[in-house]
Design an enzyme around this catalytic site. Structure first.
Site, PDB file in Angstrom:
ATOM      1  N   GLY A 246       0.762  -1.001   0.067  1.00 37.24           N
ATOM      2  CA  GLY A 246      -0.081   0.011  -0.050  1.00 37.24           C
ATOM      3  C   GLY A 246       0.853   1.286  -0.132  1.00 37.24           C
ATOM      4  CB  SER A 247      -0.100   4.706   0.646  1.00 42.23           C
ATOM      5  OG  SER A 247      -0.474   4.827   2.069  1.00 42.23           O
ATOM      6  CD  GLN A 249      -0.928   9.460   5.112  1.00 43.17           C
ATOM      7  OE1 GLN A 249      -0.856   9.739   3.984  1.00 43.17           O
ATOM      8  NE2 GLN A 249      -1.271  10.055   5.992  1.00 43.17           N
ATOM      9  CB  VAL A 250      -1.306   3.231   5.198  1.00 40.15           C
ATOM     10  CG1 VAL A 250      -1.904   1.887   5.898  1.00 40.15           C
ATOM     11  CG2 VAL A 250      -2.319   4.365   4.674  1.00 40.15           C
ATOM     12  CD  GLU A 268       7.463  -5.185  -1.939  1.00 37.17           C
ATOM     13  OE1 GLU A 268       7.589  -4.305  -2.575  1.00 37.17           O
ATOM     14  OE2 GLU A 268       8.039  -6.395  -1.841  1.00 37.17           O
ATOM     15  CB  CYS A 302       3.724   0.015  -6.898  1.00 34.48           C
ATOM     16  SG  CYS A 302       4.214  -1.764  -7.276  1.00 34.48           S
ATOM     17  CB  ALA A 462       8.840  -7.309 -11.962  1.00 38.51           C
TER      18      ALA A 462
END
EC number: 1.2.1.31
Length: 511
Positions: A246-247, A249-250, A268, A302, A462
């Site tokens: 996720g982000s 920040q979180v 990640e 991402c 990837a």
């Protein structure tokens, strides 16, 4: 831009994925299903798809109890036999690949070929994990003491919690799940609430394989839910490893909660990825690579390229070619196999796109392509190219999960390598060049500081055989291939004395 044609899909085919509504017309997102009911929406038209009941905290307690009990069975099965079960899980996804890929396209919004490709990624990692199940293990090391053996033993952690994001609602779970299973762990999954139906469908496919092999479905458990469930998982000492995607920040909040209990986490997080094209670059590779990396999944990977550094001698030509390529992108209904570009996932993502474009303009950028919300149903925005910004402008150093590409001129290798590394994230990066010396400088200690360092290919796409992950604010975690399996196991260094004497290490005499 071509015209958008959105057709209302028929949902009867969801039953072929084992999805059944209850008497209230609701799909259950956990074993118990006592939480709130949410509605998932199709990003292509913002019309409701289904209502899914989330897990309550009571459901969570019951589910983790069943998962822990299932571990006692799973951990006793030899690793190659676990690999055989994972191979069968991969086969089950092969059979459902078209249907599940279609559901990913419907609920997440990515184009059909990407939705199917995401399921294929799960299939591939199952094949990989089946072979890996016969290869995991530690070395036998030389002991300095006669009559002694020094070995490494690797054992499962126990329960692996997996929290995934909306943009890859199948593949990221698959990377974690397949490797966690063959290493002897059970899994507890919380997918993104906005792709709850995908989470339920995936779990049902796995559960059927487990039950057909007389194993408890709780080996792979699901708890659909929001921040309350995620926070509970992060703080729960029964979760031996928490994999979070996720982000940044979180992810930072999750990492602190896990670290507070001295738990293990696999992170990640964000990426602010760059492609660098030098004066000797093959532009027939550069332009399609940038197009795919910037526009694929509507800029919601991402590994999406967000920064493009062009040598000053080729800058104008590449920008012109990109503008021409962008104008030919086929936009529309994401489950139409001829479409290359679909919607953003939510209305909030559209608002974020608008704010980022306006901020880029305020900071000196010029929009040379796109920049607008499209006047059509759903969450469609124009893929956007911005030039004229400083390489270190605040908006450039902020990851915007949308199809906005910032383009810059550079003069020499040293400065552009520094620009690649100056952002806080460190996920993916790529250069285009034919200079062999430059390639190895890029791969070396003064080159890219990212976890993925490419040459003459895009930043995204990837393969599963390599370890996937990044450095710095990307979190440092590694999933999928190479030796990423080690993150799902605990290592013990074991010394075995098979002699009749007791020599001590370092020649110590204690008599």
């Amino acid at each position: 831009m071509s015209t958008l044609l959105i057709h209302h899909p028929q949902y009867a085919w969801l039953q072929d994925l084992g999805l059944r509504e209850d008497n209230e017309g609701v799909y259950n997102g956990s074993w118990g299903g006592r939480g709130e009911v949410i509605t998932t929406y199709c990003p292509a038209n913002n019309e409701p798809i289904a209502r899914v009941r989330q897990a309550s905290l009571k459901d969570y307690e019951e589910t983790i109890g069943k998962a822990k009990k299932a571990w006692n069975i799973w951990a006793d099965i030899p690793a190659p036999k676990r690999g055989e079960i994972v191979r069968k899980i991969g086969d089950a996804f092969r059979e459902k690949i078209q249907l599940l890929g279609r559901l990913v396209s419907l609920e997440m919004g990515k184009i059909l070929v990407e939705g199917i490709g995401e399921v294929q990624e799960y299939v591939d990692v199952c094949d990989y994990a089946a072979g890996l199940s016969r290869m995991i293990g530690g070395p036998t090391l030389p002991s300095e003491r006669p009559g002694h053996a020094l070995i490494e033993m690797w054992n499962p952690l126990g329960l692996v919690g997996i929290i995934t994001a909306f943009n890859f609602p199948v593949a990221v779970f698959g990377w974690n799940n397949a490797i966690a299973l063959i290493t002897g762990n059970v899994c507890l999954w919380k997918g993104a609430p906005t792709t709850s139906l995908v989470s339920v469908a995936v779990t049902k496919i796995i559960a059927q394989v487990l039950e057909d092999n007389l194993l408890p479905g709780a080996i792979c458990s699901l708890v659909c839910g929001g921040a309350d469930i995620g926070t509970t998982m992060a703080r729960d000492e029964r979760v031996n490893l928490l994999s979070f995607t996720g982000s940044t920040q979180v992810g930072k909040e999750v990492a602190l909660m896990v670290q507070e209990r001295f738990g293990k986490s696999l992170l990640e997080l964000g990426g602010n990825n760059a492609i660098i094209a030098f004066e000797d670059a093959d532009l027939s590779l550069v332009v399609p690579s940038v197009l795919f990396a910037a526009v694929g999944t509507a800029g919601q990977r991402c590994t999406t390229v967000r920064r493009l550094f062009l040598h000053e001698s080729i800058h104008n030509e590449v920008v012109d070619r990109l503008r021409s390529a962008y104008s030919q992108i086929r936009v529309g209904n994401p489950w139409d196999p001829n479409i290359l570009y679909g919607p953003l996932h939510t209305k909030q993502a559209v608002s974020m796109f608008v704010r980022a474009v306006e901020e880029a303009k305020k900071q000196g950028g010029t929009v040379v392509y796109g920049g607008k919300v499209m006047d059509h149903p759903g969450n469609y925005v124009e893929p956007t190219i911005v030039t004229g910004l400083a390489h270190d402008a605040p908006i450039v150093h902020q990851e915007t999960f949308a199809p906005i590409l910032y383009v810059f001129k550079f003069q020499d290798e040293e400065e552009v390598f520094e620009w690649n590394n100056e952002v806080k994230q460190g996920l993916s990066s790529s250069i285009f060049t034919k200079d062999l010396g430059r390639i190895f400088r890029w791969l070396g200690p003064k080159g890219s500081d990212c976890g993925i360092v490419n040459v003459n290919i895009p930043t995204s796409g990837a393969e599963i055989g390599g370890a996937f992950g990044g450095e710095k604010h990307t979190g440092g975690g590694r999933e999928s291939g190479s030796d990423a399996w080690k993150q799902y196991m605990r290592r013990s260094t074991c010394t075995i004395n098979y002699s009749t004497s007791l020599p001590l290490a370092q020649g110590i005499k204690f008599q």
